[in-house]
Design an enzyme around this catalytic site. Structure first.
Site, short mmCIF file in Angstrom:
data_model
loop_
_atom_site.label_atom_id
_atom_site.label_comp_id
_atom_site.label_asym_id
_atom_site.label_seq_id
_atom_site.Cartn_x
_atom_site.Cartn_y
_atom_site.Cartn_z
N GLU A 285 -64.61 120.55 56.48
CA GLU A 285 -63.94 119.09 56.14
C GLU A 285 -63.53 118.42 57.60
OE1 GLU A 285 -60.02 117.58 53.97
OE2 GLU A 285 -60.43 120.01 53.96
N VAL B 53 -61.07 116.49 59.17
CA VAL B 53 -59.46 116.12 59.12
C VAL B 53 -59.34 114.86 60.03
CG1 VAL B 53 -57.28 117.13 59.09
CG2 VAL B 53 -59.16 118.48 58.42
N ASP C 251 -52.12 133.80 62.81
CA ASP C 251 -52.08 133.11 63.97
C ASP C 251 -51.56 131.53 63.57
OD1 ASP C 251 -51.97 132.55 66.64
OD2 ASP C 251 -54.19 131.84 66.57
N LYS D 102 -49.42 128.62 63.83
CA LYS D 102 -48.74 127.91 65.02
C LYS D 102 -48.84 126.42 64.88
CE LYS D 102 -52.68 128.89 68.07
NZ LYS D 102 -53.20 129.40 69.27
N PRO D 103 -48.17 125.42 65.72
CA PRO D 103 -48.53 124.12 65.60
C PRO D 103 -49.98 123.57 65.82
CG PRO D 103 -46.33 124.51 66.39
CD PRO D 103 -47.21 125.62 66.26
N ASN E 273 -52.73 125.11 65.00
CA ASN E 273 -53.49 125.49 63.97
C ASN E 273 -53.25 124.67 62.69
OD1 ASN E 273 -55.20 127.20 65.56
ND2 ASN E 273 -54.25 129.21 64.80
N ASP F 124 -58.29 127.28 61.36
CA ASP F 124 -58.51 128.56 62.15
C ASP F 124 -58.10 129.86 61.64
OD1 ASP F 124 -59.07 130.25 64.12
OD2 ASP F 124 -57.80 129.34 65.71
#
Length: 332
Positions: A38, A40, A83, A85-86, A88, A105
């Site tokens: 997709e 984004v 994982d 985190k910002p 991802n 991810d």
């Protein structure tokens, strides 16, 4: 790399949720694997916070709610992300200004071991993840389950609220702090409910965190109505004990990930603590100091002038190095 690619594609393709970037097709062409994902139309939350500063408490809580909802869906498919985190978390900005989060991810995602019960199912394979957002059990190589994702989401929540990671410094220091040190909640000014939520999510012991993502989602939904729309957290910044942990070598390694004001504070603390006669005789010290100033100038042309304005005292090696950088002359 091939196995990681296939693992990410299969994991993501198995999920269907509005807060997960969808994978539409996985294929192979002339020996090369590909997948269609997709599109984004947004950017990751790390980039947004770096450019615009911390989110409001309400906006950050909304993001965390959406990611938690996505993680509930991933757990229903038997997956732990590992994982969070910002970087991802992609964000789409609506016309109203509200951010909608999409988890990406799943390259480190791992299927929960068959036969394990409920949310306490675990994985074993040593440390994977990103140290500033990894849970204590990830870093120590212990068993991990979905409560590890909850810790990482708490560290992400902290970053969205403050613009800083929970622990900062050289890599060995962060690794130690994630396992042994309590986050500096005393430097965070925020609604009590937000601080309590962070304390719950960032508990060192897995048994002290939310035990399921559904439990966390329920707590967030109950909080939403009590948080002011425009309220922001205030972060007190670094203190002397943080500065004392740094050396020039540490600053060289991590300064690009730190706010400029923290780099200035660290340099001031180091320069003030160093014996002048020793520094005059130490070519290595001066070389590292010059290298840092060169890199800071490349990062922000106005930064050197700011350091000149804020320096602790007229200290010859420091002053000379700054003057050379400011004049854009070659350093000897």
């Amino acid at each position: 790399a091939r196995e990681r690619f296939l693992r990410e594609a299969r994991a993501a393709a198995s999920l269907s949720h509005p807060n997960v970037a969808a994978v539409f097709q996985l294929g192979e062409e002339q020996g090369a694997f590909y997948y269609a994902m997709e599109f984004v139309n947004g950017e990751n939350l790390d980039s947004i916070v770096r450019r615009e500063g911390p989110l409001t408490c309400k906006a950050a809580l909304q993001v965390i709610k959406e990611v938690t909802s996505a993680l509930v869906a991933s757990h229903e498919k038997g997956l732990v992300h590992r994982d969070i985190k910002p970087e991802n978390l992609m964000a789409i900005r609506k016309s109203s200004g509200q951010l909608v989060a999409k988890v990406i991810d799943f390259g480190l995602a791992k299927a929960i071991r068959p036969g394990a019960a409920g949310d306490a199912a675990f994985l074993t394979n040593g440390f994977v993840g990103t140290i500033h957002f990894a849970s204590p059990e990830q870093i120590s190589g212990a068993e991990t389950d979905i409560r590890s994702d909850i810790y990482s989401l708490g560290a992400t929540f902290w970053y969205l609220l403050t613009g800083h990671t929970v622990f900062r410094g050289a890599i060995p220091r962060v690794l130690y702090a994630q396992i042994h040190e309590t986050p500096p909640f005393d430097r965070l000014t925020a609604p009590a409910e937000i601080v309590q939520l962070l304390q719950w999510m960032l508990a060192k012991e897995v048994a002290d965190r939310p035990q399921t993502r559904v439990e966390l989602l329920d707590r967030i939904e109950r909080l939403e109505g009590s948080i002011p729309a425009d309220g922001k957290c205030e972060w007190a910044g670094m203190e002397g004990d943080d500065v004392a942990r740094f050396t020039l070598q540490d600053v060289l390694r991590v300064h690009q990930k730190l706010p400029l004001e923290d780099v200035v504070l660290i340099l001031k603390g180091i320069v003030e603590a160093v014996d002048e006669e020793w520094a005059e005789a130490s070519g290595g010290f001066n070389l590292r100091l010059n290298s840092i100033l060169i890199e800071i100038k490349q990062r922000d042309a106005g930064a050197v002038s700011e350091i000149m304005d804020l320096r602790v005292r007229d200290w010859p090696p420091f002053s000379v190095a700054i003057a050379r950088i400011a004049a854009n002359t070659e350093l000897s």
